[in-house]
Design an enzyme around this catalytic site. Sequence first.
Site, PDB file in Angstrom:
ATOM      1  N   GLY A  11      40.080  24.142 -21.944  1.00  0.00           N
ATOM      2  CA  GLY A  11      40.287  24.416 -23.369  1.00  0.00           C
ATOM      3  C   GLY A  11      38.959  24.572 -24.091  1.00  0.00           C
ATOM      4  N   GLN A  12      39.039  24.654 -25.423  1.00  0.00           N
ATOM      5  CA  GLN A  12      37.823  24.863 -26.232  1.00  0.00           C
ATOM      6  C   GLN A  12      36.799  23.746 -26.011  1.00  0.00           C
ATOM      7  OE1 GLN A  12      38.130  26.322 -30.366  1.00  0.00           O
ATOM      8  NE2 GLN A  12      40.026  25.153 -30.419  1.00  0.00           N
ATOM      9  N   ASP A  38      47.461  17.567 -13.602  1.00  0.00           N
ATOM     10  CA  ASP A  38      48.433  17.561 -14.703  1.00  0.00           C
ATOM     11  C   ASP A  38      48.571  16.110 -15.160  1.00  0.00           C
ATOM     12  OD1 ASP A  38      50.660  17.459 -16.296  1.00  0.00           O
ATOM     13  OD2 ASP A  38      51.894  18.749 -15.022  1.00  0.00           O
ATOM     14  N   TYR A 127      53.534  17.680 -34.749  1.00  0.00           N
ATOM     15  CA  TYR A 127      52.250  17.650 -34.021  1.00  0.00           C
ATOM     16  C   TYR A 127      51.448  16.402 -34.412  1.00  0.00           C
ATOM     17  CZ  TYR A 127      47.338  18.768 -33.083  1.00  0.00           C
ATOM     18  OH  TYR A 127      46.023  18.707 -32.687  1.00  0.00           O
TER      19      TYR A 127
HETATM   20  N1  LIG Z   1      42.181  22.869 -31.978  1.00  0.00           N
HETATM   21  C1  LIG Z   1      42.075  22.226 -33.131  1.00  0.00           C
HETATM   22  O1  LIG Z   1      41.961  22.828 -34.224  1.00  0.00           O
HETATM   23  C2  LIG Z   1      42.062  20.727 -33.149  1.00  0.00           C
HETATM   24  C3  LIG Z   1      42.013  20.054 -34.384  1.00  0.00           C
HETATM   25  C4  LIG Z   1      41.990  18.663 -34.385  1.00  0.00           C
HETATM   26  C5  LIG Z   1      42.033  17.966 -33.193  1.00  0.00           C
HETATM   27  N2  LIG Z   1      42.086  18.632 -32.009  1.00  0.00           N
HETATM   28  C6  LIG Z   1      42.123  17.845 -30.759  1.00  0.00           C
HETATM   29  O2  LIG Z   1      40.899  18.063 -30.058  1.00  0.00           O
HETATM   30  C7  LIG Z   1      41.137  17.987 -28.643  1.00  0.00           C
HETATM   31  C8  LIG Z   1      40.586  19.255 -27.973  1.00  0.00           C
HETATM   32  O3  LIG Z   1      41.287  20.369 -28.504  1.00  0.00           O
HETATM   33  P1  LIG Z   1      41.067  21.869 -27.973  1.00  0.00           P
HETATM   34  O4  LIG Z   1      41.189  22.766 -29.149  1.00  0.00           O
HETATM   35  O5  LIG Z   1      39.866  21.929 -27.090  1.00  0.00           O
HETATM   36  O6  LIG Z   1      42.372  22.041 -27.087  1.00  0.00           O
HETATM   37  P2  LIG Z   1      42.799  23.324 -26.232  1.00  0.00           P
HETATM   38  O7  LIG Z   1      41.803  24.405 -26.367  1.00  0.00           O
HETATM   39  O8  LIG Z   1      44.234  23.595 -26.582  1.00  0.00           O
HETATM   40  O9  LIG Z   1      42.710  22.767 -24.758  1.00  0.00           O
HETATM   41  C9  LIG Z   1      43.631  21.860 -24.234  1.00  0.00           C
HETATM   42  C10 LIG Z   1      43.640  22.034 -22.741  1.00  0.00           C
HETATM   43  O10 LIG Z   1      44.534  21.064 -22.202  1.00  0.00           O
HETATM   44  C11 LIG Z   1      45.277  21.722 -21.185  1.00  0.00           C
HETATM   45  N3  LIG Z   1      46.513  20.998 -20.912  1.00  0.00           N
HETATM   46  C12 LIG Z   1      47.721  21.118 -21.516  1.00  0.00           C
HETATM   47  N4  LIG Z   1      48.619  20.323 -20.930  1.00  0.00           N
HETATM   48  C13 LIG Z   1      47.972  19.681 -19.931  1.00  0.00           C
HETATM   49  C14 LIG Z   1      48.369  18.749 -18.936  1.00  0.00           C
HETATM   50  N5  LIG Z   1      49.632  18.302 -18.869  1.00  0.00           N
HETATM   51  N6  LIG Z   1      47.452  18.288 -18.052  1.00  0.00           N
HETATM   52  C15 LIG Z   1      46.179  18.732 -18.110  1.00  0.00           C
HETATM   53  N7  LIG Z   1      45.735  19.649 -19.002  1.00  0.00           N
HETATM   54  C16 LIG Z   1      46.625  20.109 -19.911  1.00  0.00           C
HETATM   55  C17 LIG Z   1      45.510  23.092 -21.763  1.00  0.00           C
HETATM   56  O11 LIG Z   1      45.965  23.990 -20.765  1.00  0.00           O
HETATM   57  P3  LIG Z   1      46.915  25.210 -21.206  1.00  0.00           P
HETATM   58  O12 LIG Z   1      46.073  26.082 -22.094  1.00  0.00           O
HETATM   59  O13 LIG Z   1      47.297  25.825 -19.905  1.00  0.00           O
HETATM   60  O14 LIG Z   1      48.070  24.602 -21.956  1.00  0.00           O
HETATM   61  C18 LIG Z   1      44.139  23.420 -22.301  1.00  0.00           C
HETATM   62  O15 LIG Z   1      43.297  23.937 -21.296  1.00  0.00           O
HETATM   63  C19 LIG Z   1      42.642  17.795 -28.491  1.00  0.00           C
HETATM   64  O16 LIG Z   1      42.953  16.440 -28.372  1.00  0.00           O
HETATM   65  C20 LIG Z   1      43.207  18.311 -29.806  1.00  0.00           C
HETATM   66  O17 LIG Z   1      44.462  17.772 -30.124  1.00  0.00           O
HETATM   67  C21 LIG Z   1      42.093  20.001 -31.970  1.00  0.00           C
END
Ligand SMILES: NC(=O)c1ccc[n+]([C@@H]2O[C@H](COP(=O)([O-])OP(=O)(O)OC[C@H]3O[C@@H](n4cnc5c(N)ncnc54)[C@H](OP(=O)(O)O)[C@@H]3O)[C@@H](O)[C@H]2O)c1
Length: 300
Positions: A11-12, A38, A127
């Site tokens: 992810g990001q 997973d 969420y």
């Molecule tokens: N994005 C935002 O604006 C935001 C804002 C506030 C807080 N956050 C938090 O910051 C953290 C990082 O966010 P991010 O934006 O980097 O998230 P992201 O880009 O959505 O990356 C999440 C990763 O987790 C993977 N994933 C999903 N289900 C999984 C599983 N069961 N086992 C292992 N991996 C799994 C996803 O794979 P798939 O793509 O295949 O599903 C994806 O590669 C998270 O906790 C998020 O909730 C994010």
Amino acid sequence: MAVILVTGASGQLGNEIKVSSKNYFGYEYIFTDIDTLDITDGRKVREFIIKNHCDWIINCAAYNFVEKAETDYDKAIQINSFAVKNLVDSIKGTDSRLIHFSTDYVFDGKANVPYNEKSVTNPLSAYGKSKLEGERSALQHSASMVIRTSWLYSEFGNNFVKSILNKGKVNEPLNVVFDQTGTPTYAADLADTVLLIISKVIRNQIAFNAGIYNYSNEGVCSWYDFAMEIIQEAGLKCKVNPILTKDFPSAVQRPNYSVLDKSKIRENYGIEIPHWRASLKKCVKLLKSNSPKSEDGSPK
Ligand SMILES: NC(=O)c1ccc[n+]([C@@H]2O[C@H](COP(=O)([O-])OP(=O)(O)OC[C@H]3O[C@@H](n4cnc5c(N)ncnc54)[C@H](OP(=O)(O)O)[C@@H]3O)[C@@H](O)[C@H]2O)c1
């Protein structure tokens, strides 16, 4: 050598940690995502963590589909909370540490001063609820740090910055809400902060203090201000119209105000936090150069 496991590494944030890890060497990093580990599979998680003697787990895995979570809460809670419990159950009673991430969406946005770590939570969305449950799961281990962050973006994955750039290139007017205020977070800054904290703790320069922390970039803006800055930084000409949330149809209620107070992480860990405009400039420059960072930090 300390072993650092990163889950959800595609992810990001996970990708930014991969890039940042080149600056924090001397540790063994294991990067996994859903295809390799997973985290909803409790048995596999436990076996993996025990077999690899993981000293640190940085959990970047999450279900981040804010709209979809309203109708798919089972999946959201499974990944955002039950799976976090799997990680915790695998290290409970050991010295291993968990770093987990949460969101400003645990708040209802009724405040008018920045939220600190003791502020009362009251998520408005499914969420937000699933992420709040995830915090509780993470904190069942005495050595867990939960970092709440907001409006995350990076060169990797899908996010607001990339979406505004793509839409801006079409040169049609964009409507963006101006009555939701918060702070963007460049995932590269957050990734660097996490690895800096870990390296300081490993080198005994600082004590590990478990608990909840806030991290975003410095400053405050609305989504409209953020979009304007993205368009200007990219040198695009597209017009951006400020609109009210009530005129933007959505099944999800989001906090109107979700600025995070970062005093605790700054003071506990000696972190310097860049202003959101300075960090956005860096990210847009990388995206514009058409040579965003690859996972090993070199131009793609
Ligand atoms: N994005 C935002 O604006 C935001 C804002 C506030 C807080 N956050 C938090 O910051 C953290 C990082 O966010 P991010 O934006 O980097 O998230 P992201 O880009 O959505 O990356 C999440 C990763 O987790 C993977 N994933 C999903 N289900 C999984 C599983 N069961 N086992 C292992 N991996 C799994 C996803 O794979 P798939 O793509 O295949 O599903 C994806 O590669 C998270 O906790 C998020 O909730 C994010």
